[in-house]
Design a protein around this motif. Sequence first.
Motif, PDB file in Angstrom:
ATOM      1  N   MET A   1      47.593  29.421  47.932  1.00 31.64           N
ATOM      2  CA  MET A   1      46.802  30.650  47.503  1.00 31.64           C
ATOM      3  C   MET A   1      46.702  31.490  48.771  1.00 31.64           C
ATOM      4  N   LYS A   2      47.430  32.347  49.196  1.00 34.17           N
ATOM      5  CA  LYS A   2      47.276  32.905  50.422  1.00 34.17           C
ATOM      6  C   LYS A   2      46.309  33.947  50.366  1.00 34.17           C
ATOM      7  N   LEU A   3      45.431  34.425  51.578  1.00 30.86           N
ATOM      8  CA  LEU A   3      44.633  35.152  51.658  1.00 30.86           C
ATOM      9  C   LEU A   3      44.861  36.585  52.490  1.00 30.86           C
ATOM     10  N   LYS A   4      44.035  37.482  52.479  1.00 32.43           N
ATOM     11  CA  LYS A   4      44.154  38.788  53.395  1.00 32.43           C
ATOM     12  C   LYS A   4      42.853  38.920  54.113  1.00 32.43           C
ATOM     13  N   ALA A   5      43.096  39.085  55.393  1.00 32.71           N
ATOM     14  CA  ALA A   5      41.917  39.295  56.631  1.00 32.71           C
ATOM     15  C   ALA A   5      42.023  40.736  57.021  1.00 32.71           C
ATOM     16  N   LEU A   6      40.743  41.447  57.039  1.00 35.52           N
ATOM     17  CA  LEU A   6      40.684  42.715  57.767  1.00 35.52           C
ATOM     18  C   LEU A   6      39.916  42.553  59.129  1.00 35.52           C
ATOM     19  N   LEU A   7      40.486  42.829  60.236  1.00 34.54           N
ATOM     20  CA  LEU A   7      39.617  42.970  61.608  1.00 34.54           C
ATOM     21  C   LEU A   7      39.330  44.337  62.051  1.00 34.54           C
ATOM     22  N   VAL A   8      37.906  44.290  62.233  1.00 33.57           N
ATOM     23  CA  VAL A   8      37.507  45.640  62.747  1.00 33.57           C
ATOM     24  C   VAL A   8      36.731  45.605  63.977  1.00 33.57           C
ATOM     25  N   GLU A  30      47.898  35.506  54.754  1.00 29.95           N
ATOM     26  CA  GLU A  30      49.336  36.038  54.979  1.00 29.95           C
ATOM     27  C   GLU A  30      49.441  37.474  55.286  1.00 29.95           C
ATOM     28  N   VAL A  31      48.228  38.154  55.367  1.00 29.88           N
ATOM     29  CA  VAL A  31      48.174  39.460  55.651  1.00 29.88           C
ATOM     30  C   VAL A  31      46.777  39.766  56.650  1.00 29.88           C
ATOM     31  N   VAL A  32      47.071  40.224  57.860  1.00 26.37           N
ATOM     32  CA  VAL A  32      45.969  40.395  58.948  1.00 26.37           C
ATOM     33  C   VAL A  32      46.190  42.087  59.149  1.00 26.37           C
ATOM     34  N   LEU A  33      44.997  42.724  58.640  1.00 22.34           N
ATOM     35  CA  LEU A  33      45.003  44.206  58.836  1.00 22.34           C
ATOM     36  C   LEU A  33      44.098  44.374  60.000  1.00 22.34           C
TER      37      LEU A  33
END
Length: 535
Positions: A1-8, A30-33
Amino acid sequence: MKLKALLVDDEIHILTNLSKVLPWEEMGFEVVLLAKNGKEALEIASKHRPDLILSDIRMPVMDGIQLLQELREREIPCEILLLTGYQEFEYARTAIRYGVKDYICKPINYFELEETVRGIAKQIREKRKNLNKEQRLNQVVDLANENFLLHSLLGQETDAEGLLWDDEDGSKEQRRYAMLLLDLEGYSHRSIAWTLHERKAWNLHIKHALKDVFGEVLPGLTVLQIREGEWCLVFPSPSGDRTVDEHALMPGFERIRQLIRSKEELPVRMCMAAGPHGLQEISLVYHRLQHRLILGAAQEGFVKADALPTDDFAPDQDAMEVQWGWIEQLGTGLRNGSGEVLERIAGELKSYIGGLDERQACAAEKLMHYLLIHLLREMRELQMLPGEQEEGLWKRLREPMSLKELLSIIVSLIEHARSSLSAKKSSELLMMSAQNYIQNHLGRDFGIEDIADYLGISSSYFCLLFKNHFGETFVEYLTKQRMEMAKCLLRTSERSIAQIGSSIGYQERRYFTKVFQKYTGMTPSDYRQKESNVS
């Protein structure tokens, strides 16, 4: 179960370190925004729906606290981890009330940050896992109850123990129901130019809309559909002095009417039986509502069946059951390839019409008119009529016809169907039934064993017949039917990708997207955007 992260963060070097120093893939992301301020982050979060947002507090344009408030107001579900300097510590603590998961003080201790992110990721996965279990359980319960009520509606023997819900007093037998029947006048003729997938997708779209619209005012609502262009809404009848408020239903009726008119200018009629009715009465109530709509004026509007005398519905209850039996048996006979059943019905219709007096002829004419429409609809789904012949019959239906003419057309169609069925081999009839089963169960979880049991043959023999008849395997055919249905729903419905996938048998959005992309070469979102631009 892959997750998404957002870095601000507005400091580029911190943003770069956050994206490269932490082992995101190893932690299950799986995704780093990346975003340089709150405004940019809000746009990205609205589009990509990250599971975790790691954000600085002090930023230009929009700071972290404003970002947090906007995310909560827009109901974007995600966990938030704040980065804060020591001088902002108290400020960060106040953000906890907005649902911040935790905060990390600057300068960043990356070992501490990694441990915190791992812990949050584990909680997200556990929460999603539990939510998926709950959703699946609810779907199983809803499907089981829908099947139970559908069998009751068709007059098939049911046991109240089949229901998976309980009343407050724990007695399922005490549950009583009310019913709404919605019908589209002229649907069968107007939909003749639609493809099979367009018809099925549009009917499913209306079914979902009815659930969404009327579910707001009718708790426990189940929407059932036996035939195209007609939907039956069954819901627990209010107890005590409470009643179904017609005025509360009218806004929903208007919304559905506008939705239908966005596709076709079809008159919408709805008939209500407020009840209360027991489980064993549901089939009779359903036929009674159909009877009222058939025998009543063909004008658009809302009719409350309970306000009319019972005698007006069925002067002879036994005769009514026989007449409705013809309608149900015609469909069964055609689908099962039973020429004997069709021959018997044709004989009974002739005897029935021959024994009518003048007073009974008017009601019989409307019944035969409906029977003809039903027969045309069934033969169309089974591809028993050339398009030109069907179109010619619809043109005739728009003209006045005597009872004798209606009977003549119905009998000739039954004979045509019998000839068509007798010319087919038993294997072809089995595959006709298989095709119909698949079309009616696209949203359910079934396999080769289920459909083989339904047909009464072995799984290996079914696979052999299916490949010889359709030129492809059962799985290939089923996937194609589901994908074509998905394409229609993406074009015509505003439901989410996950909801559309679930409605055609894919409970996991990720898997649905993967199958759809393999089939069409694009994701469901891209396909919807492309079709929207074309429109």
